[in-house]
Write a protein that holds these residues in place. Sequence first.
Motif, PDB file in Angstrom:
ATOM      1  N   VAL A 108       0.867  -1.222  -0.133  1.00 36.82           N
ATOM      2  CA  VAL A 108       0.082  -0.004   0.171  1.00 36.82           C
ATOM      3  C   VAL A 108       0.895   1.296   0.029  1.00 36.82           C
ATOM      4  O   VAL A 108       0.656   2.289  -0.750  1.00 36.82           O
ATOM      5  N   GLN A 109       2.177   1.185   0.782  1.00 39.97           N
ATOM      6  CA  GLN A 109       2.768   2.275   1.064  1.00 39.97           C
ATOM      7  C   GLN A 109       3.544   2.754  -0.374  1.00 39.97           C
ATOM      8  O   GLN A 109       3.701   3.903  -0.672  1.00 39.97           O
ATOM      9  N   GLN A 110       3.891   1.730  -0.930  1.00 41.58           N
ATOM     10  CA  GLN A 110       4.898   2.052  -1.886  1.00 41.58           C
ATOM     11  C   GLN A 110       3.862   2.852  -3.226  1.00 41.58           C
ATOM     12  O   GLN A 110       4.710   3.040  -4.337  1.00 41.58           O
ATOM     13  N   SER A 111       2.720   2.861  -3.287  1.00 37.96           N
ATOM     14  CA  SER A 111       1.999   3.518  -4.227  1.00 37.96           C
ATOM     15  C   SER A 111       1.375   4.923  -3.864  1.00 37.96           C
ATOM     16  O   SER A 111       0.582   5.596  -4.428  1.00 37.96           O
ATOM     17  N   ASN A 112       1.811   5.285  -2.558  1.00 37.45           N
ATOM     18  CA  ASN A 112       1.352   6.517  -2.050  1.00 37.45           C
ATOM     19  C   ASN A 112       2.466   7.682  -1.850  1.00 37.45           C
ATOM     20  O   ASN A 112       3.592   7.492  -1.671  1.00 37.45           O
ATOM     21  N   THR A 113       2.168   9.004  -2.351  1.00 39.90           N
ATOM     22  CA  THR A 113       2.907  10.016  -2.284  1.00 39.90           C
ATOM     23  C   THR A 113       3.762  10.225  -1.220  1.00 39.90           C
ATOM     24  O   THR A 113       5.189  10.340  -1.267  1.00 39.90           O
ATOM     25  N   TYR A 114       3.239  10.170  -0.112  1.00 41.49           N
ATOM     26  CA  TYR A 114       3.916  10.444   1.196  1.00 41.49           C
ATOM     27  C   TYR A 114       4.883   9.806   1.315  1.00 41.49           C
ATOM     28  O   TYR A 114       6.316   9.886   1.644  1.00 41.49           O
ATOM     29  N   TRP A 115       4.759   8.448   1.114  1.00 38.61           N
ATOM     30  CA  TRP A 115       5.818   7.270   1.423  1.00 38.61           C
ATOM     31  C   TRP A 115       6.834   7.275   0.460  1.00 38.61           C
ATOM     32  O   TRP A 115       8.187   7.085   0.576  1.00 38.61           O
ATOM     33  N   ILE A 116       6.240   7.486  -1.020  1.00 41.41           N
ATOM     34  CA  ILE A 116       7.563   7.649  -2.019  1.00 41.41           C
ATOM     35  C   ILE A 116       8.459   8.627  -1.792  1.00 41.41           C
ATOM     36  O   ILE A 116       9.675   8.630  -1.999  1.00 41.41           O
TER      37      ILE A 116
END
Lengths: 239, 109
Positions: A156-164
Amino acid sequence: MPNPPAVPAALLHLLLPIEARESVSGDLLEEYREARIPALGQRRANLWYWRQVGGIWLRTYWWFVVPVILVLVVHDIFNTFRAPSGASYLDGLPPLALAPLSPLVGIGFFGLAGAYGSWRTRRWAGGFVAALGTFFVVWLFMAVWWNATLYPFAQVQQSNTYWIQAWQWSTHRAHPSSFFGFNPDTPDETFLRWIFWDNLGGLFFLGIAMLTASAVCGGIGSTIGLITTRWRSAAIHKS
Amino acid sequence: MADILGSFEQAVLLAILRLDDGAYGRAILNEVAARLERDIASGAVQATLERLERKGLVRSALGRGTPIRDGRARRFYTVLAEGLHELNEARTTHDTIWRGFVRPLKARG
């Protein structure tokens, strides 16, 4: 006659209220010597003794552990599942709604565990052990939780702006920080590897923060619990 | 309607009755484990005994220790009248619920 391991035996004395101290520790000692040592041998009997003491601790103090775990898990979930813009879904909520998720709640429960423990056992050390035990169980749970959710959450995280952005900032900094000369971040580091080290670092620093909080708040709570117990005993004697 | 005794509470109370004068912590634990045919944590029995005593269903008193427990006193339990009443109520409720059914239950069809 064989004796159970010293550490859980000492913990047991700090866990039990004064009226149960002798009888419960005696029951465990009798079972250990008469049944467990002959049936299991010393090593497995010692493990059995550790489990019994752990079980007694958990049954007494689980209701301090659960709220702290809930706060940490809810934080982790909202930190992982963010809006497409990268903003947290908690942003913009009124302070009253956010109050139960405050880290102060977790810290407060360490203090409460200390107060309850010393009130129940009428010993300052009884409360301190309750607070430290709460920290240890919570930290152990978070270690399991973060390991179990590492891969599914990373998807989930690797497709979210914040986490990228966080990953790119961490792995492509001009002057990367290091921890005692060790820096696991490298420019070609995959997202999964980066989040793994991030989790590990988080676990380490969370452990230090919670240990400190449980020791300080547990100590304060234990003092309050002990004073309350002595006031109550004095009031009963007077009447 | 008053709370019905839980099955574990019933097992502990019945163990105390069965053991009579010998109903102390460890003996109660072993009796309950034997009846339920599974290993029981000592904390579970201890917590239940404390709860039953708070409810006024049992009474406890310290008794003599033995050398194997380094002389530490044993706590002996006795079921009080209220405890007997609660056990009888639990049994009546159990019989009422099961009335009309033949054991063991079998699937239809």
